[in-house]
Design an enzyme around this catalytic site. Structure first.
Site, PDB file in Angstrom:
ATOM      1  CG  HIS A 129       8.596 -22.472  11.689  1.00  0.00           C
ATOM      2  ND1 HIS A 129       7.924 -21.275  11.566  1.00  0.00           N
ATOM      3  CD2 HIS A 129       9.669 -22.215  12.486  1.00  0.00           C
ATOM      4  CE1 HIS A 129       8.539 -20.345  12.268  1.00  0.00           C
ATOM      5  NE2 HIS A 129       9.611 -20.883  12.839  1.00  0.00           N
ATOM      6  CG  HIS A 183      10.933 -19.411   8.830  1.00  0.00           C
ATOM      7  ND1 HIS A 183      11.074 -20.556   9.574  1.00  0.00           N
ATOM      8  CD2 HIS A 183      11.776 -18.496   9.380  1.00  0.00           C
ATOM      9  CE1 HIS A 183      11.972 -20.349  10.519  1.00  0.00           C
ATOM     10  NE2 HIS A 183      12.405 -19.112  10.439  1.00  0.00           N
TER      11      HIS A 183
END
Ligand code: PAF
Length: 293
Positions: free
Chosen positions: A34, A37
């Site tokens: 997501h 990250h």
């Protein structure tokens, strides 16, 4: 983006970059990527010439085998996101590459104390799985820099300690927690929430903010603040594991200055175990910035 699934291929690619004088930053993940990250990938790109992402669902850090099996795997979408972010190499070994003898008899990296409080008290063995796999990834890839999210605050402190204790030649860089607009910390586990739970999930962040506000107002009865936050979570359908005020290094907060405190919480909401934290350092710095305007 290059993809390496075994150790020799990854080392071959990295060796080439190193002989050309290029530095390497690694971002270890378990996939299902997501925006949180991806922000870490951006930090890695600012920290070194080459960015390596790893995707490895590490069985050794899960409490139950069914959790490993059901962990969301979104490899194709993850690759697309990493390519769009300019990641140079994806290292995505399978279980046998990392644990050729299985996890049961694998050499372990144990850090007593710090791994046994907070999340460690509720998930015995979890952090030993993390420290072991992260040490293995560092040995395999030998990065100059490794980037971890501050959302997993305890994990970050543990990894810093292991690196220091084992004299690993890698700089650990922290990436700030990335939040949804309603304050919920981004996490792969948010996908386990039903739509009703998703609506209530930001209350964990709100409960921690209330503790921060009371600390800023001068309250220092930590146990009382923690109990009030747990109560408010329970009354909103959460099953809280802990809300704790600690020193930034996760030691006792008793003699800490305000800016050296952190408020941490973990709570179940349906099938999702949510964690969050608010380091006071940031709040105090922000306050000082606003006051200076
Ligand atoms: O934070 C995670 O996703 C994992 O704990 C890590 C650091 C990739 C180790 O498996």
């Amino acid at each position: 983006m290059l993809i390496a699934r075994d150790i020799a291929s990854a080392r071959g690619i990295l060796g080439g970059w190193r002989s050309a004088g290029e530095s390497v930053a690694v971002v270890p993940t378990m996939g299902n990527l997501h925006e949180g990250h991806l922000a870490l990938m951006d930090i890695a790109a600012q920290s070194a010439h080459r960015v390596v992402a790893t995707i490895f669902v590490n069985a050794m850090q899960f409490d139950r085998a069914d959790e490993v099996a059901s962990y969301p795997r979104t490899f194709k979408e993850d690759c697309e996101k990493l390519i769009a972010r300019g990641v140079d190499l994806l290292f995505c070994p399978d279980h046998k590459v990392i644990y050729p003898h299985g996890t049961e008899h694998q050499t372990r990296v144990e850090l007593p104390g710090l791994t046994e409080i907070l999340c460690g008290a509720h998930r015995p063995g979890h952090f030993t799985g993390v420290t072991t796999v992260v040490t293995k990834l560092f040995n395999i890839l030998q990065p100059d820099v490794a980037v971890f999210g501050e959302k997993d605050y305890q994990q970050l402190q543990i990894i810093r300690r292991v690196v220091e204790d084992l004299n690993q030649p890698v700089s650990i860089v922290a990436g700030a927690t990335v939040r949804e607009v309603d304050g919920l910390a981004m996490s792969s586990r948010n996908s386990y929430l039903s739509s009703d739970e998703r609506r209530r999930a930001p209350l964990l962040h709100r409960a921690l903010r209330t503790v921060v506000a009371r600390l800023l107002a001068g309250e220092r009865a930590f146990a009382q603040l923690e109990r009030a936050a747990m109560l408010s979570l329970r009354s909103n359908g959460f099953e809280p594991e802990y809300v704790q005020v600690l020193a930034a290094d996760l030691g006792s907060p008793t003699h800490s200055q305000l800016s050296d405190l952190v408020v941490l919480g973990a709570a179940w909401l349906g099938k999702a175990r949510l964690i969050d934290n608010l380091p006071l350092r940031k709040v105090v710095e922000e306050g000082a910035r606003l006051a200076a305007r």
